[in-house]
Design an enzyme around this catalytic site. Structure first.
Site, PDB file in Angstrom:
ATOM      1  N   HIS A  44       0.811  -1.213   0.000  1.00 59.21           N
ATOM      2  CA  HIS A  44       0.000   0.000   0.000  1.00 59.21           C
ATOM      3  C   HIS A  44       0.845   1.264   0.000  1.00 59.21           C
ATOM      4  O   HIS A  44       0.481   2.276  -0.580  1.00 59.21           O
ATOM      5  CB  HIS A  44      -0.955  -0.024   1.189  1.00 59.21           C
ATOM      6  N   ARG A  70      -9.531   5.094  -9.750  1.00 56.91           N
ATOM      7  CA  ARG A  70      -9.574   3.757  -9.115  1.00 56.91           C
ATOM      8  C   ARG A  70     -10.102   3.918  -7.689  1.00 56.91           C
ATOM      9  O   ARG A  70      -9.338   4.206  -6.771  1.00 56.91           O
ATOM     10  CB  ARG A  70      -8.182   3.140  -9.067  1.00 56.91           C
ATOM     11  N   ARG A 115     -14.367   4.457 -11.530  1.00 62.52           N
ATOM     12  CA  ARG A 115     -14.523   3.006 -11.643  1.00 62.52           C
ATOM     13  C   ARG A 115     -14.985   2.475 -10.283  1.00 62.52           C
ATOM     14  O   ARG A 115     -14.419   2.852  -9.255  1.00 62.52           O
ATOM     15  CB  ARG A 115     -13.191   2.360 -12.017  1.00 62.52           C
ATOM     16  N   GLU A 145     -11.350  -5.916 -19.784  1.00 59.30           N
ATOM     17  CA  GLU A 145     -10.131  -6.507 -19.232  1.00 59.30           C
ATOM     18  C   GLU A 145     -10.119  -8.010 -19.439  1.00 59.30           C
ATOM     19  O   GLU A 145      -9.108  -8.666 -19.251  1.00 59.30           O
ATOM     20  CB  GLU A 145     -10.056  -6.242 -17.722  1.00 59.30           C
ATOM     21  N   ASP A 205      -4.778  -5.885 -17.265  1.00 54.89           N
ATOM     22  CA  ASP A 205      -5.417  -7.183 -17.072  1.00 54.89           C
ATOM     23  C   ASP A 205      -5.691  -7.853 -18.411  1.00 54.89           C
ATOM     24  O   ASP A 205      -5.544  -9.068 -18.549  1.00 54.89           O
ATOM     25  CB  ASP A 205      -6.727  -7.017 -16.289  1.00 54.89           C
ATOM     26  N   CYS A 220      -7.007   2.631 -20.889  1.00 52.53           N
ATOM     27  CA  CYS A 220      -6.537   3.171 -19.606  1.00 52.53           C
ATOM     28  C   CYS A 220      -5.511   2.288 -18.912  1.00 52.53           C
ATOM     29  O   CYS A 220      -5.166   2.527 -17.765  1.00 52.53           O
ATOM     30  CB  CYS A 220      -7.708   3.454 -18.675  1.00 52.53           C
TER      31      CYS A 220
END
Ligand code: PEP
Ligand code: MG
Length: 756
Positions: free
Chosen positions: A369, A476, A512, A611, A635, A682
């Protein structure tokens, strides 16, 4: 057998301090110290050996041995009893030294008549800097207090050696305590970029200034208070619901807890205080001895625990000094490079953003993170640098190379010069990019593209203005969920989305919905372990199976977008029915908001990421109900080629500019053209200049990327003619080769492309 009349160790320490305060030569001090110790311990001999460059122990001072041997008698580490003490970094107490198998006779010292010997290592940070030895003619077992007293004196001597008071620091190279030599180490590149700055230890290291106590009772009381404060703070950390925020793993925290509650540790600390040391000096002494013991083990687990104990001793020292646990609130230099063993995302965000230049960690991984936050802040992060914290001192100059995954600590001038030159080139480029900030992303022959930003945290928002991006093509939303201690509530979510829309103003934003699972894990949400998490229960699959979370999120987005445009995109859709279900939830929330009399968004568009390759074969029915699609090539590539996006071994194996992948993209573009729906890209691919040109040549008009991609991509676009690139792709998509990269690059450059 003679038993000792061990002198008063506290008195001994006080005399030692007096000697240290006198203005006299180092040799004179050492001579007086050995006399003092010999008298105090009723020993006929006291000698001090110090470790010379090259790892030899040299007799530096003696009372009782032949004085001519001083600076002449030498022993290798491991040789003789003195060498044995240094090698094993532990005391020896021998009534009959000559019968010990390691005994060697040094004729120059004239030591043959001495029968008993007691010696202790002079330790600092677990390293042996020398040895103190006392000897008697008679057979004698020195008592425990005498060994303790000798260890305490050794600790004080160690500080003097380390501060250069006794020996010139140049002679200490081999001991490793000099932290003034250049040190370079390789770890892993986690967040891009290069920076030169000054080390700030995230967890401040306390320099122990006062070694000898005035009032041992008071020191004991201070120690007890600090230990109990330490224990409560460790308990709090272990019980913290989100350990990731602190950057520590459960295993490490459990080890802290175990050590902090170890009664043996406390007993040793108290004993050290009773020999006359301050609480801080006692912590250092005990730590150094424990470290030396643990470092002798070959077992990596135990060596790792030595690290934990270092951390814990540091924490205890900070409690004693009344210092904060991190440097975030301290006065900081203008170019901070944070150095830590590990660090949590919230901790990184505590620092003044304008001063942060880079982060270097002993741990850390690309998906950690803290890495997400470092990327959002646009600063380089290098992880997995062994021994970094040990090597670094506050204020050291450091270069962090986030491209090669290297750090250069206290770099030599030529290294600094080389990196300055690199930074200057980068700055020059940045200037070129900055000059293009307000220019449109248009090719020389008039093809226009919108360059948008990928974002996810509030700290990303300034990048909109800095880069001149057209909008946010991918927000995101899982990132804020990942870096906080608990699930953000409706209000917190609404506030964040509101802020994003406020900052964006007229610029479009695509939110998203939560893309959880795979490598994106919420610390407070339990997901069962899966064999293939990237292809597992993640993203929209979780959202549709447990719709409450998604509905909450949609509610927050609808509220935040009151009176403005709302663009929502769903992640990991694999079939049209999933999109229909997600869209139905959105409609339901819109109806609910209308029924409650809320102001609705001016317009609502719902689209999906592509994706999963299956969706590429469902575009006609999908586009009948979706307003737009965006290709998530990260992805998409991994599923298209069955090639794990996180596996460095596969990183270069398949190419986004392969005919097969480009054909897939072209089919998507054509389907969108027929359906008159918009298509964007993207994934990371969109932020690379050559790839961006290929995407444009295939008909893509919207790209969304990391902030630092915008400048180079715009430069490439504005310098090129697109028509020949289009023509090339029209005729080469059926080529059988691995990739079109080389030919495409050559052609692009031939037609003016500046590719950086
Ligand atoms: C992608 O997969 O390309 C994408 C943009 O999503 P993420 O990187 O967040 O998985
Ligand atoms: Mg993705």
């Amino acid at each position: 057998m003679v038993t000792s009349a061990a002198g008063n160790p506290r008195l001994l320490l006080r005399r030692l301090r007096d000697i240290m305060q006198e203005r006299t030569s180092a040799q004179d001090r050492l001579d007086r110290i050995v006399t003092l110790i010999a008298n105090n311990m009723v020993a006929e001999v006291c000698s001090i050996y110090l470790m010379r460059t090259g790892g030899e122990l040299e007799l530096f001072a003696t009372e009782g041995l032949n004085k001519n041997a001083v600076h002449n008698a030498r022993l290798k580490k491991g040789e003789g009893l003195v060498g044995d003490i240094a090698l094993h970094a532990r005391p020896l107490n021998l009534p009959d030294a000559q019968s010990h198998p390691n005994f060697v006779f040094l004729p120059e010292t004239g030591e043959s008549p001495f029968q008993s010997l007691m010696g202790v290592p002079i330790l600092r940070d677990g390293l042996c800097l020398g040895v103190i030895v006392v000897q008697n003619k008679t057979r004698r077992l020195y008592d425990e207090e005498e060994v303790e007293a000798a260890q305490t004196i050794a600790m004080v001597l160690a500080e003097m050696v380390a501060s250069g008071d006794l020996v010139s620091p140049n002679e200490l190279e081999e001991t490793g305590i000099r932290r003034d030599k250049p040190w370079r180490a390789k770890g892993s590149a986690i967040a891009d970029g290069v920076a030169i700055g000054l080390v700030v230890l995230h967890e401040p290291r306390v320099k122990v200034e006062r070694l000898i106590a005035e009032d041992p009772e008071a020191e004991r009381a201070r120690l007890d208070r600090a230990v109990s404060a330490l224990r409560s703070s460790v308990d709090e950390m272990v019980d913290h619901e989100d350990m990731d925020l602190l950057g520590d793993t459960k295993e490490v925290l459990e080890a802290y807890r175990m050590f902090a509650n170890d009664s043996g540790w406390l007993v040793r600390l108290r004993e050290a205080i009773s020999t006359g040391l301050t609480a801080e000096a006692a912590v250092e002494r005990v730590q150094s001895e424990t470290r030396a013991r643990l470092m002798r083990h070959t077992d990596p687990y135990l060596r790792e625990r030595a690290h934990d104990l270092d951390d814990l001793a540091n924490r205890l020292l900070r409690h004693l000094a009344g210092l904060a646990d991190t440097a975030a609130g301290a006065a900081l230099p203008d170019d901070v490079v944070l150095v830590a063993r590990a660090m949590g995302p919230a901790e990184l965000l505590d620092y003044d953003r304008t001063k942060l230049k880079a982060v270097a960690l002993e741990e850390g991984s690309p998906t950690s993170h803290v890495a997400i936050v470092a990327r959002a802040l646009g600063i380089p992060l290098v992880g997995r640098i062994e021994n970094l914290v040990d090597q670094a001192d506050n204020g050291n100059q450091i270069v962090v190379d986030g491209e090669r995954g290297e750090v250069h600590l206290r770099p030599a001038p030529d290294v600094v010069t080389a990196y300055r030159a690199k930074l200057a080139v980068m700055a020059q480029r940045e200037q070129e990019y900055a000059a293009l900030r307000d220019a449109p992303a248009v090719t020389r022959d008039g093809a226009l593209v919108a360059l948008n930003l990928n974002a996810g945290l509030a700290v990303d928002l300034p990048h909109l203005d800095e880069t001149g991006a057209a909008g946010i093509g991918l927000f995101r939303t899982e990132l804020p969920f990942m870096i906080t201690a608990r699930l953000p509530n409706l209000k917190q979510q609404t506030d964040l989305y509101n802020r994003v829309l406020d900052v964006a103003g007229e610029r479009p934003v695509v939110f998203r919905t939560l893309d959880l699972g795979g490598d994106k894990v919420l610390p407070y949400m339990h997901l069962d372990a899966e064999e293939n998490p990237a292809m597992g229960w993640r993203a929209i699959r979780i959202s549709l199976d447990r719709p409450a979370l998604l509905r909450y999120q949609l509610r927050a987005m609808i509220a935040a977008a009151a009176g403005r445009s709302l663009n929502i995109m769903f992640p990991m859709i694999a079939e049209v029915a999933e999109f229909a279900q997600a869209r139905a939830l959105l409609d339901q929330e819109l109806k609910r908001a209308a029924a409650l009399g809320q102001t609705l968004p001016l317009s609502v568009r719902a689209g999906t990421m592509v994706e999963v390759p299956s969706l590429g074969w469902s575009l006609e029915p999908l586009l009948a109900i979706a307003d737009f699609i965006s290709l998530g090539t990260n992805d998409l590539m991994q599923f298209f080629f069955a090639s794990d996006r996180g596996n460095p071994r596969l990183g270069d194996r398949y190419d986004a500019l392969s005919p097969a992948f480009l054909r897939f993209i072209k089919a998507c573009v054509e389907a969108c053209r027929t359906a008159k729906k918009s298509i964007a890209v993207c994934g990371e691919m969109a932020g690379r200049p050559l790839e961006a040109l290929a995407l444009m040549a295939l008909g893509i008009t919207q790209l969304s990327m990391q902030p630092h991609g915008i400048g180079p991509v715009k430069l490439a676009i504005r310098s090129v003619e697109l028509a020949p690139l289009r023509a090339f792709l029209e005729t080469h998509l059926d080529d059988p080769g691995h990739s079109l990269r080389a030919d495409f690059r050559a052609l692009a450059e031939q037609h003016g492309a500046k590719l950086g």
